[in-house]
Structure formats: structure tokens, C-alpha cells
Design a protein around this motif. Structure first.
Motif, short mmCIF file in Angstrom:
data_model
loop_
_atom_site.label_atom_id
_atom_site.label_comp_id
_atom_site.label_asym_id
_atom_site.label_seq_id
_atom_site.Cartn_x
_atom_site.Cartn_y
_atom_site.Cartn_z
N UNK A 1 51.82 46.49 36.73
CA UNK A 1 52.91 47.39 36.34
C UNK A 1 52.34 48.59 35.56
N UNK A 2 52.96 49.76 35.75
CA UNK A 2 52.41 50.99 35.16
C UNK A 2 52.26 50.91 33.64
N UNK A 3 53.31 50.40 32.96
CA UNK A 3 53.25 50.39 31.50
C UNK A 3 52.16 49.44 31.00
N UNK A 4 51.95 48.34 31.73
CA UNK A 4 50.90 47.40 31.31
C UNK A 4 49.53 48.01 31.55
N UNK A 5 49.38 48.65 32.71
CA UNK A 5 48.08 49.29 33.03
C UNK A 5 47.74 50.36 32.00
N UNK A 6 48.78 51.09 31.55
CA UNK A 6 48.53 52.13 30.56
C UNK A 6 48.01 51.53 29.27
N UNK A 7 48.38 50.31 29.00
CA UNK A 7 48.01 49.67 27.74
C UNK A 7 46.64 48.97 27.82
N UNK A 8 46.41 48.23 28.90
CA UNK A 8 45.19 47.42 28.95
C UNK A 8 44.20 47.89 30.00
N UNK A 9 44.56 48.95 30.73
CA UNK A 9 43.66 49.43 31.78
C UNK A 9 43.74 48.54 33.01
N UNK A 10 42.84 48.79 33.94
CA UNK A 10 42.82 48.01 35.17
C UNK A 10 42.18 46.65 34.89
N UNK A 11 42.94 45.58 35.07
CA UNK A 11 42.39 44.24 34.80
C UNK A 11 41.74 43.71 36.07
N UNK A 12 40.44 43.42 36.01
CA UNK A 12 39.78 42.91 37.22
C UNK A 12 40.10 41.42 37.38
N UNK A 13 39.88 40.89 38.60
CA UNK A 13 40.29 39.51 38.89
C UNK A 13 39.72 38.47 37.91
N UNK A 14 38.48 38.68 37.45
CA UNK A 14 37.88 37.71 36.53
C UNK A 14 38.65 37.67 35.21
N UNK A 15 39.06 38.86 34.76
CA UNK A 15 39.82 38.93 33.50
C UNK A 15 41.16 38.23 33.67
N UNK A 16 41.81 38.46 34.81
CA UNK A 16 43.10 37.83 35.06
C UNK A 16 42.96 36.32 35.12
N UNK A 17 41.86 35.88 35.71
CA UNK A 17 41.66 34.43 35.81
C UNK A 17 41.49 33.81 34.42
N UNK A 18 40.74 34.52 33.56
CA UNK A 18 40.53 33.99 32.21
C UNK A 18 41.83 33.96 31.42
#
Ligand SMILES: [Zn+2]
Length: 328
Positions: free
Chosen positions: A193-210
Motif C-alpha cells: 500500500x502507498x502509505x506503508x511504502x512511504x513509511x518503510x520503503x520497499x520491503x523485500x521478500x526476506x524482510x516480509x518473511x521475517x
């Protein structure tokens, strides 16, 4: 909706967000609540609805000696600040708490007549952070009174990631609901989501998995990575032999780092929960084991909240997890 509700589940899973949504639903005056367009819904999402009270841990220096009205005004301001952040706030830090001035203010607000609608909704986030104090004047005591004599026009929603740290007298007076972690595709949609991306940047798959199903952990900075590697060490010990388990137990820090230890339990629960989602469809026996593993983690969390030595808790947890067969 019951008059008093306790939402519990991992840190960062979205318990307070869910509480705010339930509040909006109760305050909504539209057709299918929450409609999102009526005045009540608008005020609720902007966190300016006069019948919505949201208390969460703050730094003591700011609020400790405030009178109830000052405290209410202060919390109104803190709510507005969180609304400005788009509902994306960092997790509570170890130095923040819920002080007696806050629970007094909560009680004061509870006896008021609703200003706009028919009810008031009061949310107490991270309720385990009620600062314990002896005597009748303790924050928990004020809250207990409210739970013992519920008001017909007031809904009270508590949230906690450490239900074991709440007084049993509080737990026995609320309806408990466990908030489960998000599935990985739900988490991905949230992070995109745009607002989340603005806050945390692009989250790569490894980060999402963690993040293992807890969106809030992505707002937590490095604490989350530390927790994930801590949990990974436990899983490695489960796959290994007695020597590996010995190393895992010995590398626990002494009691006192409760927050970090609980975070590691959260990370472990998230990982096992992901496995459970897969196993439910493919391997019933393994799914049953993983369900029992969640109970073992819940027990460990309870012991941690009672300040049991982390090495002892780890030894017991690894033993229980091996007994249910999670290493298989
Ligand atoms: Zn509405």
C-alpha cells in the motif's frame, strides 16, 4: 459485542488497529457498519470522535502527575499525533507505561454521558504496561472497578501481547479473543500500500518473511531482526542434537531483557504459524503437532511475563517442542 473485550496476540499483529476498527463499527450511524462515510466514521478514523478514547503507554515524565482532565487532553493530542502518522506507529518502547493518572482519567471519562452517539468506546492498548503499584491507588485497581461495575453505555477493549502479565482478576472479567498473525499474502498486500511504502520503503521478500505475519514489526526497526535470529537459533537447536540445545540454553541472557525475549517468542510463533497454515492442507498430523507447539509458546510467554529466568524457559520450551515433535 461484549462490554469488555481483551484482544491478545503477538506484538505488531494489529490488535490496536482491530480495536479501533471495532470502535468505528460501534460508533457508525450508517447502514452497514462501519460504513466509512458517516460523520461518526469520519471522526473515528481521524481519531477525533469525542466518544472514542484510546489510551496507550507513554513516557512517565510527560504525564505522571497530571489531573484527569489534563491527562484526557494529553491523550487526545497523542491520538491526533498517531492519526497524523496514518496509523503506522512504532511499537511501545520499554520505557513507556500506563500510569495511575491515565487510569484515573479513563475512569473519569467512563462515567461521562456519550457526547455524540449512544455509547463510548475506550481502548487500553498494551494493557500489560499498567505500572504496578501497591494499594488502592494503583492503575490496575481503577481499571478493575470499571470491569467490576460495567457501564451499559461503555465498551472497554484491552489489548496485550502478554496476557500472562495481566492481573488474573482483570483477565477473568473480560472476554478474551486471540488475534492471529496475517497470512503472507495479506502481509504483502499491506506492505505494498502507498502509505506503508512511504513509511518503510520497499520491503523485500526476506524482510516480509521475517515479519512472520506481524505488520507492526516492520515499523520496529532492528529489534525485529534480533528477535528473528534469536528464534532461528532455537529452531536450529530443535533440528540438532543435545549439544545444540545446550548451546541455545546457555546463550540466553539473564532475566531483565523481558521485551527482547518475548519478541523472540513472537518470531518463533510466527514461523511455526506459517508452517501450520501449510500443514493444515497437506499434513494433518504435523498440523496437530504445530498447534500443540503454539500452546507451548503461550506457556513460555506466560512464564516470561512472571520474570522466570530465560534460560530455564528456553530449556523447558525446547523440551516441550521436542515432545510434541516439532523438530520432525
Ligand atoms: Zn459510518
Amino acid at each position: 459485542m461484549p462490554g469488555s473485550l481483551l484482544l491478545h496476540g503477538r506484538r505488531g499483529v494489529g490488535k490496536q488497529r482491530l480495536a479501533l476498527w471495532l470502535a468505528q463499527m460501534q460508533l457508525c450511524t450508517g447502514e452497514s457498519a462501519p460504513c466509512g462515510t458517516c460523520q461518526s466514521c469520519r471522526y473515528a478514523t481521524e481519531l477525533t470522535h469525542p466518544d472514542l478514547y484510546w489510551f496507550f503507554p507513554v513516557l512517565s515524565a510527560e504525564i505522571r502527575d497530571f489531573e484527569p482532565d489534563e491527562t484526557l487532553a494529553y491523550m487526545r493530542g497523542a491520538m491526533r499525533d498517531r492519526a497524523k502518522e496514518g496509523g503506522l506507529w512504532a511499537p511501545t518502547s520499554g520505557s513507556e507505561g500506563i500510569f495511575v493518572s491515565m487510569s484515573r482519567a479513563l475512569v473519569r471519562a467512563a462515567v461521562r454521558t456519550p457526547a455524540m452517539g449512544r455509547r463510548k468506546i475506550m481502548i487500553l492498548g498494551d494493557a500489560d504496561r499498567l505500572i504496578s503499584q501497591e494499594g488502592n491507588d494503583s492503575p490496575a485497581n481503577a481499571l478493575l472497578k470499571l470491569l467490576e461495575e460495567p457501564l451499559p453505555d461503555t465498551t472497554l477493549i484491552l489489548t496485550t501481547s502478554e496476557p500472562g502479565a495481566l492481573l488474573p482478576t482483570i483477565r477473568s472479567r473480560v472476554v478474551s479473543v486471540r488475534v492471529a498473525p496475517l497470512a503472507s499474502d495479506e502481509l504483502r498486500r499491506w506492505a505494498e500500500a502507498d502509505d506503508v511504502r512511504a513509511k518503510i520503503g520497499q520491503a523485500d521478500p526476506a524482510v516480509l518473511e521475517r515479519a512472520s505475519g506481524a505488520p507492526g514489526s516492520l515499523l520496529a526497526g532492528t529489534a525485529h531482526d534480533v528477535a528473528a535470529s534469536h528464534a532461528a537459533l532455537w529452531l536450529k537447536a530443535l533440528r540438532g542434537d543435545a549439544g545444540d540445545r545446550f548451546v541455545a540454553v546457555l546463550s540466553e541472557k539473564p532475566a531483565g531483557a523481558r521485551g527482547a525475549f518475548s519478541d523472540a517468542l513472537d518470531a518463533l510463533e510466527g514461523t511455526l504459524h506459517d508452517r501450520l497454515r501449510l500443514a493444515v492442507e497437506t499434513d494433518r498430523t504435523h498440523a496437530a503437532r504445530l498447534t500443540r507447539a503454539q500452546d507451548a509458546i503461550e506457556g513460555a510467554r506466560e512464564r516470561a511475563s512472571h520474570n522466570v529466568n530465560p534460560a530455564l524457559i528456553t530449556a523447558e520450551l525446547l523440551r516441550e517442542l521436542r515432545l510434541v515433535g516439532v523438530n520432525a
